[in-house]
Design an enzyme around this catalytic site. Structure first.
Site, short mmCIF file in Angstrom:
data_model
loop_
_atom_site.label_atom_id
_atom_site.label_comp_id
_atom_site.label_asym_id
_atom_site.label_seq_id
_atom_site.Cartn_x
_atom_site.Cartn_y
_atom_site.Cartn_z
N CYS A 156 -2.14 -3.10 7.02
CA CYS A 156 -1.61 -3.21 8.37
C CYS A 156 -2.13 -1.78 8.92
CB CYS A 156 0.10 -3.30 8.54
SG CYS A 156 0.87 -2.03 7.93
N GLU A 212 0.88 -1.24 0.08
CA GLU A 212 0.02 0.16 0.05
C GLU A 212 0.86 1.27 0.08
OE1 GLU A 212 -2.08 -3.14 2.65
OE2 GLU A 212 -0.22 -2.67 2.13
#
Length: 130
Positions: free
Chosen positions: A85, A54
Protein backbone atom coordinates in the site's frame (compact mmCIF):
# COMPACT_ATOMS: atom_id res chain seq x y z
CA UNK A 1 16.94 -13.67 -4.96
CA UNK A 2 16.47 -16.47 -2.49
CA UNK A 3 14.16 -19.19 -3.81
CA UNK A 4 12.66 -19.41 -0.31
CA UNK A 5 11.23 -15.88 -0.31
CA UNK A 6 7.86 -16.87 -1.78
CA UNK A 7 7.45 -19.88 0.53
CA UNK A 8 8.34 -17.76 3.55
CA UNK A 9 5.83 -15.06 2.60
CA UNK A 10 3.10 -17.68 2.06
CA UNK A 11 3.86 -19.23 5.45
CA UNK A 12 3.62 -15.78 7.04
CA UNK A 13 0.31 -15.16 5.27
CA UNK A 14 -1.08 -18.29 6.96
CA UNK A 15 -0.40 -16.57 10.32
CA UNK A 16 -2.23 -13.35 9.45
CA UNK A 17 -4.81 -12.09 11.90
CA UNK A 18 -7.53 -10.79 9.58
CA UNK A 19 -10.89 -11.56 11.21
CA UNK A 20 -12.59 -8.43 9.87
CA UNK A 21 -11.46 -8.14 6.26
CA UNK A 22 -10.79 -11.85 5.73
CA UNK A 23 -7.86 -10.62 3.60
CA UNK A 24 -4.65 -12.32 4.79
CA UNK A 25 -1.39 -10.97 3.42
CA UNK A 26 2.18 -12.18 3.83
CA UNK A 27 5.43 -10.40 3.10
CA UNK A 28 9.08 -11.36 3.04
CA UNK A 29 12.06 -9.01 2.89
CA UNK A 30 15.54 -10.07 1.78
CA UNK A 31 18.63 -8.11 2.83
CA UNK A 32 21.93 -7.88 1.00
CA UNK A 33 23.54 -10.22 3.55
CA UNK A 34 20.99 -12.97 2.82
CA UNK A 35 18.71 -12.58 5.84
CA UNK A 36 14.96 -12.91 5.33
CA UNK A 37 12.30 -11.25 7.47
CA UNK A 38 8.65 -12.18 7.21
CA UNK A 39 5.44 -10.59 8.36
CA UNK A 40 1.67 -10.90 8.22
CA UNK A 41 -1.07 -8.32 8.48
CA UNK A 42 -2.70 -7.83 11.86
CA UNK A 43 -6.17 -6.33 12.24
CA UNK A 44 -7.76 -4.99 15.42
CA UNK A 45 -11.35 -4.14 16.35
CA UNK A 46 -10.54 -0.43 16.03
CA UNK A 47 -10.44 -0.88 12.28
CA UNK A 48 -8.27 0.32 10.44
CA UNK A 49 -5.73 0.63 13.26
CA UNK A 50 -4.03 -2.67 12.42
CA UNK A 51 -0.86 -2.97 10.40
CA UNK A 52 0.27 -4.44 7.12
CA UNK A 53 2.42 -7.50 6.49
CA UNK A 54 5.28 -5.33 5.22
CA UNK A 55 5.22 -3.30 8.44
CA UNK A 56 5.49 -6.49 10.50
CA UNK A 57 8.44 -7.66 8.37
CA UNK A 58 10.15 -4.27 8.75
CA UNK A 59 9.73 -4.53 12.52
CA UNK A 60 11.52 -7.89 12.49
CA UNK A 61 14.28 -6.41 10.30
CA UNK A 62 14.83 -3.53 12.70
CA UNK A 63 14.76 -5.76 15.79
CA UNK A 64 17.54 -7.85 14.21
CA UNK A 65 19.77 -4.85 13.60
CA UNK A 66 18.53 -3.61 10.23
CA UNK A 67 20.20 -4.00 6.87
CA UNK A 68 19.91 -3.01 3.24
CA UNK A 69 16.77 -4.40 1.63
CA UNK A 70 17.30 -5.85 -1.85
CA UNK A 71 14.02 -7.70 -2.41
CA UNK A 72 10.44 -7.39 -1.18
CA UNK A 73 7.81 -10.01 -1.89
CA UNK A 74 4.12 -9.65 -1.06
CA UNK A 75 1.43 -12.30 -1.47
CA UNK A 76 -2.29 -12.19 -0.68
CA UNK A 77 -4.72 -15.03 -0.49
CA UNK A 78 -7.48 -13.26 -2.38
CA UNK A 79 -5.65 -10.89 -4.74
CA UNK A 80 -3.09 -11.55 -7.43
CA UNK A 81 -0.22 -9.12 -8.01
CA UNK A 82 -0.77 -7.27 -4.75
CA UNK A 83 1.59 -4.37 -4.21
CA UNK A 84 2.51 -2.70 -0.93
CA UNK A 85 0.00 0.00 0.00
CA UNK A 86 1.07 3.64 -0.19
CA UNK A 87 2.06 3.81 3.47
CA UNK A 88 4.14 0.65 3.21
CA UNK A 89 5.81 1.91 0.05
CA UNK A 90 7.01 4.91 2.02
CA UNK A 91 8.05 2.74 4.99
CA UNK A 92 10.00 0.43 2.69
CA UNK A 93 11.64 3.41 0.98
CA UNK A 94 13.06 4.38 4.38
CA UNK A 95 15.13 1.17 4.42
CA UNK A 96 15.55 0.30 0.73
CA UNK A 97 16.90 2.10 -2.30
CA UNK A 98 14.69 2.81 -5.32
CA UNK A 99 16.35 -0.11 -7.15
CA UNK A 100 15.15 -2.69 -4.59
CA UNK A 101 13.11 -5.35 -6.36
CA UNK A 102 9.42 -5.78 -5.51
CA UNK A 103 8.02 -9.16 -6.50
CA UNK A 104 4.31 -9.46 -7.21
CA UNK A 105 2.78 -12.91 -6.91
CA UNK A 106 -0.20 -15.11 -7.52
CA UNK A 107 -0.86 -18.20 -5.40
CA UNK A 108 1.88 -20.17 -7.18
CA UNK A 109 4.82 -17.80 -7.34
CA UNK A 110 6.25 -14.59 -8.71
CA UNK A 111 4.48 -13.22 -11.76
CA UNK A 112 6.07 -9.78 -12.07
CA UNK A 113 9.06 -7.92 -10.66
CA UNK A 114 9.43 -4.16 -10.55
CA UNK A 115 11.51 -1.70 -8.57
CA UNK A 116 10.45 0.17 -5.47
CA UNK A 117 11.26 3.36 -7.39
CA UNK A 118 8.69 2.42 -10.04
CA UNK A 119 6.07 1.91 -7.31
CA UNK A 120 6.99 5.10 -5.44
CA UNK A 121 8.54 7.39 -8.04
CA UNK A 122 8.52 10.54 -5.94
CA UNK A 123 8.66 9.18 -2.43
CA UNK A 124 9.57 11.42 0.46
CA UNK A 125 13.32 10.99 1.08
CA UNK A 126 15.03 11.45 4.44
CA UNK A 127 17.77 13.59 2.89
CA UNK A 128 15.46 16.62 2.84
CA UNK A 129 15.26 16.52 6.64
CA UNK A 130 18.98 17.05 7.11
Amino acid sequence: MSPDLFAIARAAMAKAYAPYSKFPVGAAILTDDGRIFAGANVEVASYPEGWCAETTALGHLLMDGGGKITDILVVAQRMQHITPCGGCRQRLAEFATPDARVHLCDQYGITETMTLGALLPRGFRAEVLK
